[in-house]
Scaffold this motif. Structure first.
Motif, PDB file in Angstrom:
ATOM      1  N   GLY A   1       0.809  -1.216   0.000  1.00  0.00           N
ATOM      2  CA  GLY A   1       0.000   0.000   0.000  1.00  0.00           C
ATOM      3  C   GLY A   1       0.838   1.260   0.000  1.00  0.00           C
ATOM      4  O   GLY A   1       2.062   1.232  -0.199  1.00  0.00           O
ATOM      5  N   PHE A   2       0.141   2.366   0.200  1.00  0.00           N
ATOM      6  CA  PHE A   2       0.756   3.690   0.268  1.00  0.00           C
ATOM      7  C   PHE A   2       0.540   4.288   1.649  1.00  0.00           C
ATOM      8  O   PHE A   2      -0.569   4.206   2.201  1.00  0.00           O
ATOM      9  CB  PHE A   2       0.071   4.666  -0.704  1.00  0.00           C
ATOM     10  N   PHE A   3       1.571   4.941   2.184  1.00  0.00           N
ATOM     11  CA  PHE A   3       1.406   5.843   3.337  1.00  0.00           C
ATOM     12  C   PHE A   3       1.811   7.211   2.829  1.00  0.00           C
ATOM     13  O   PHE A   3       2.974   7.425   2.464  1.00  0.00           O
ATOM     14  CB  PHE A   3       2.272   5.380   4.505  1.00  0.00           C
TER      15      PHE A   3
ATOM     16  N   THR B   1      10.424  14.055  -1.504  1.00  0.00           N
ATOM     17  CA  THR B   1      10.478  14.220  -0.044  1.00  0.00           C
ATOM     18  C   THR B   1      10.033  12.953   0.702  1.00  0.00           C
ATOM     19  O   THR B   1       9.918  12.971   1.925  1.00  0.00           O
ATOM     20  CB  THR B   1       9.562  15.377   0.397  1.00  0.00           C
ATOM     21  N   ASP B   2       9.736  11.895  -0.033  1.00  0.00           N
ATOM     22  CA  ASP B   2       9.193  10.669   0.571  1.00  0.00           C
ATOM     23  C   ASP B   2       7.860  10.928   1.261  1.00  0.00           C
ATOM     24  O   ASP B   2       7.520  10.262   2.249  1.00  0.00           O
ATOM     25  CB  ASP B   2      10.184  10.044   1.559  1.00  0.00           C
ATOM     26  N   SER B   3       7.109  11.902   0.741  1.00  0.00           N
ATOM     27  CA  SER B   3       5.754  12.083   1.257  1.00  0.00           C
ATOM     28  C   SER B   3       4.922  10.854   0.921  1.00  0.00           C
ATOM     29  O   SER B   3       4.086  10.417   1.699  1.00  0.00           O
ATOM     30  CB  SER B   3       5.127  13.340   0.635  1.00  0.00           C
ATOM     31  N   ILE B   4       5.156  10.291  -0.271  1.00  0.00           N
ATOM     32  CA  ILE B   4       4.472   9.056  -0.662  1.00  0.00           C
ATOM     33  C   ILE B   4       5.410   7.893  -0.386  1.00  0.00           C
ATOM     34  O   ILE B   4       6.490   7.803  -0.988  1.00  0.00           O
ATOM     35  CB  ILE B   4       4.095   9.072  -2.152  1.00  0.00           C
TER      36      ILE B   4
ATOM     37  N   GLY C   1      -7.600   6.726   7.579  1.00  0.00           N
ATOM     38  CA  GLY C   1      -7.749   5.537   6.739  1.00  0.00           C
ATOM     39  C   GLY C   1      -6.853   4.388   7.143  1.00  0.00           C
ATOM     40  O   GLY C   1      -6.768   3.394   6.438  1.00  0.00           O
ATOM     41  N   GLU C   2      -6.185   4.526   8.292  1.00  0.00           N
ATOM     42  CA  GLU C   2      -5.200   3.512   8.685  1.00  0.00           C
ATOM     43  C   GLU C   2      -5.839   2.382   9.527  1.00  0.00           C
ATOM     44  O   GLU C   2      -5.342   1.257   9.521  1.00  0.00           O
ATOM     45  CB  GLU C   2      -4.068   4.242   9.430  1.00  0.00           C
TER      46      GLU C   2
ATOM     47  N   PHE D   1      -3.232   8.062   5.104  1.00  0.00           N
ATOM     48  CA  PHE D   1      -2.626   9.394   5.105  1.00  0.00           C
ATOM     49  C   PHE D   1      -2.281   9.863   6.515  1.00  0.00           C
ATOM     50  O   PHE D   1      -2.971   9.513   7.476  1.00  0.00           O
ATOM     51  CB  PHE D   1      -3.612  10.410   4.496  1.00  0.00           C
ATOM     52  N   LEU D   2      -1.271  10.714   6.601  1.00  0.00           N
ATOM     53  CA  LEU D   2      -1.050  11.504   7.811  1.00  0.00           C
ATOM     54  C   LEU D   2      -1.506  12.919   7.463  1.00  0.00           C
ATOM     55  O   LEU D   2      -0.995  13.528   6.525  1.00  0.00           O
ATOM     56  CB  LEU D   2       0.431  11.501   8.210  1.00  0.00           C
TER      57      LEU D   2
END
Ligand code: SF4
Ligand code: SF4
Length: 342
Positions: A44-46, A245-248, A279-280, A293-294
């Motif tokens: 998944g994605f964070f 930035t490693d946001s994703i 959503g975690e 997401f954060l």
């Protein structure tokens, strides 16, 4: 591949005699529940919005890799956001949200500047950041706008967030698809096959996030595939690869959840108490998202529903009631026929 949740009542590791409604609630192994016996870890994605700089590299990389067509280059006149939202030709969307936050903390003041000239104020603020830290710009209503702080910050801030399909644990889009065009992959993600989609559009209102969308030309639906083709050969999705930035962040969902909890704790201890995950949780209305997401504010601020629920949750009980009504009607018909005078 399989068509999803309803046919796999006993595949989630539970007691076969206790078949339950798998359209709702926590589901520890979503791929296994969809029929993959030896599924790899769920991927998944964070998306950590606290480090997004709004460069849109993710939008561009997604378009390039997936050959997603251009979908409008107009500016909205309200922000730097030209794509405005997710759609059939925008599978990643970077939201730009401008907010006023008092420098000392607290919430955004009420709207209504009473004729206050924001451009003039901005000019004044920009010209004297270090020499007039304590004085409000001329023309500003008393206490309505703060001056520039000694370190050069103002009370205006941007929230940026790269939105995407959530690859829900309980994906209503997939549940309602009559052709099997939408399917669950072995990685636990949700993918649409455009060559199978017949354009009926049932999945569009079913999605609690308003993600999946039809193209005007032929009505077929399109959305993020979490780069299924790249995952298949061990590569990370194009958006995550391009994010400077490693946001994703991409990876096994369990690992991402741990990483996200650590990041929230880190932000809280640094005084960013509004940081929260969205959503975690596997206990939420969709059983947790594969892409979570954060956030630094309420979900509504980012255009996200505060409490999404899988829209097919009540289907089993609705079918039960419909079946009961049909049986009752049939019984009444038979009784009326039997009692009619001969
Ligand atoms: S967010 Fe919408 S389109 Fe994506 S998997 Fe969930 S229900 Fe389907
Ligand atoms: S998520 Fe990463 S790539 Fe996308 S806009 Fe933000 S910083 Fe840029």
């Amino acid at each position: 591949m399989t068509d999803g949740n309803t046919t796999a009542l006993n595949a989630a590791g539970g007691d076969p005699s206790e078949a339950r409604n798998l359209l709702f609630g926590p589901l520890p192994n979503v791929a296994q529940a969809s029929g993959y016996a030896d599924a790899p870890p769920r991927m998944g994605f964070f998306t950590d919005t606290s480090v997004c700089i709004g460069c849109k590299a993710c939008e561009v990389a997604c378009k390039e890799w997936n050959a997603v067509p251009e979908d409008g280059l107009e500016l909205t006149g309200m922000s730097y956001d030209n794509t405005q939202g997710l759609g059939a030709s925008t599978w990643r969307h970077v939201a730009f949200i401008e907010q006023r936050r008092p420098l000392g903390g607290g919430r955004e003041p009420e709207a209504g500047g009473g004729g206050f000239d924001a451009f003039e104020a901005a000019r004044q603020l920009g010209s004297t950041p270090s020499t007039a830290p304590d004085s409000a710009p001329a023309g500003a209503p008393a206490d309505a706008i703060s001056p520039v702080s000694p370190e050069g910050r103002t009370e205006l801030r941007w929230l940026m967030s790269s939105d995407v399909c959530k690859h829900c644990t309980h994906a209503a889009c997939l549940d309602v698809c009559p052709t099997g065009a939408l399917f669950r992959t072995e990685f636990g993600t949700v993918v649409v096959q455009e060559d199978v989609c017949n354009g009926c559009g049932y999945c569009v209102p079913a999605c609690p996030y308003g993600v999946i969308d039809q193209r005007k030309e032929d009505g077929r639906v399109w959305k993020c595939t979490l780069c299924y083709d790249r995952l298949g050969v061990g590569m990370e999705p194009a958006c995550a690869k391009s994010c400077p930035t490693d946001s994703i962040q991409f990876g096994p969902l369990d690992e991402l959840r741990e990483r996200a909890a650590t990041r929230v704790a880190q932000l809280h201890s640094a005084g960013v108490t509004d940081a929260r995950l969205y959503g975690e949780s596997p206990d939420d209305g969709v059983g947790g998202d594969g892409a979570f997401f954060l956030l630094l504010d309420e979900p509504e601020v980012y255009g996200l529903p505060p409490d999404p629920v899988v829209t097919t949750r009540d289907l089993p009980s609705m079918w039960k009631h419909a079946a009961t009504a049909a049986v009752s009607l049939a019984a009444l018909g038979v009784a009326a026929f039997a009692r009619r005078p001969r």
